[in-house]
Write a protein that holds these residues in place. Structure first.
Motif, PDB file in Angstrom:
ATOM      1  N   UNK A   9      21.622  34.827  31.778  1.00 25.60           N
ATOM      2  CA  UNK A   9      21.582  34.389  33.183  1.00 25.60           C
ATOM      3  C   UNK A   9      20.369  34.951  33.934  1.00 25.60           C
ATOM      4  N   UNK A  10      20.006  36.199  33.674  1.00 27.71           N
ATOM      5  CA  UNK A  10      18.846  36.800  34.351  1.00 27.71           C
ATOM      6  C   UNK A  10      17.552  36.091  33.961  1.00 27.71           C
ATOM      7  N   UNK A  11      17.404  35.742  32.682  1.00 29.03           N
ATOM      8  CA  UNK A  11      16.207  35.024  32.234  1.00 29.03           C
ATOM      9  C   UNK A  11      16.134  33.635  32.865  1.00 29.03           C
ATOM     10  N   UNK A  12      17.268  32.957  32.953  1.00 27.03           N
ATOM     11  CA  UNK A  12      17.299  31.633  33.573  1.00 27.03           C
ATOM     12  C   UNK A  12      16.931  31.723  35.051  1.00 27.03           C
ATOM     13  N   UNK A  13      17.492  32.697  35.738  1.00 28.89           N
ATOM     14  CA  UNK A  13      17.199  32.861  37.161  1.00 28.89           C
ATOM     15  C   UNK A  13      15.719  33.158  37.384  1.00 28.89           C
ATOM     16  N   UNK A  14      15.119  33.917  36.495  1.00 28.81           N
ATOM     17  CA  UNK A  14      13.707  34.284  36.635  1.00 28.81           C
ATOM     18  C   UNK A  14      12.784  33.069  36.609  1.00 28.81           C
ATOM     19  N   UNK A  15      13.251  31.939  36.085  1.00 30.84           N
ATOM     20  CA  UNK A  15      12.428  30.728  36.064  1.00 30.84           C
ATOM     21  C   UNK A  15      12.423  30.014  37.417  1.00 30.84           C
TER      22      UNK A  15
END
Length: 144
Positions: free
Chosen positions: A11-17
């Motif tokens: 989820x953190x990687x997705x949000x970072x996009x």
């Protein structure tokens, strides 16, 4: 966004996009193809008159969480873009946090339709967003 889900992103990687979502203070809690959840804390900077969380902030949370759900339902190598989004507002948020849960209503080869339920800290319905995302085929490399 383009997908290669050999290893599901966190989820953190997705949000970072999504820098806009990060700037607003959105947090993703769960991100799967069947259900994506996130939240947005109330803050005075996101309000309209009377300390009410702005409708645009509600829509931004629903759009971000719904987009991740749609993205996770894409065929490998393809991308997506929202082509339509509709939100109904039910009640105001004056404190606490806004919570979103997105689930796919339709996953097809051309369109993905996601419904996102918005709730307050007490679990009361705040709004509902339905968004349609087009499936964009992977671009082939240009041959010289």
């Amino acid at each position: 966004m383009t997908t290669d889900l050999t290893q599901p992103p966190s989820p953190a990687d997705l949000l970072a996009t999504m820098p806009f979502a990060v700037r607003l203070g959105i947090t993703l809690h769960e991100a799967t193809c069947a259900r994506t959840t996130g939240s947005l804390p109330w803050s005075p900077e996101l309000c309209t008159a009377g300390g009410v969380l702005h409708g645009g902030a509600l829509m931004a949370l629903a759009d971000a969480v719904g987009a991740v759900c749609g993205y996770l339902n894409l065929p490998a190598g393809s991308g997506t873009s929202t082509v339509e989004s509709k939100t109904n507002f039910f009640r105001a948020v004056r404190s606490g946090a806004l919570h979103a849960t997105a689930t796919p209503l339709h996953v097809g080869g051309t369109l993905i339709v996601v419904q996102t339920e918005l709730q307050d800290d007490d679990g009361r319905p705040v709004g509902q967003t339905t968004q349609t995302q087009i499936v964009l085929a992977a671009k082939l490399p240009v041959q010289s």
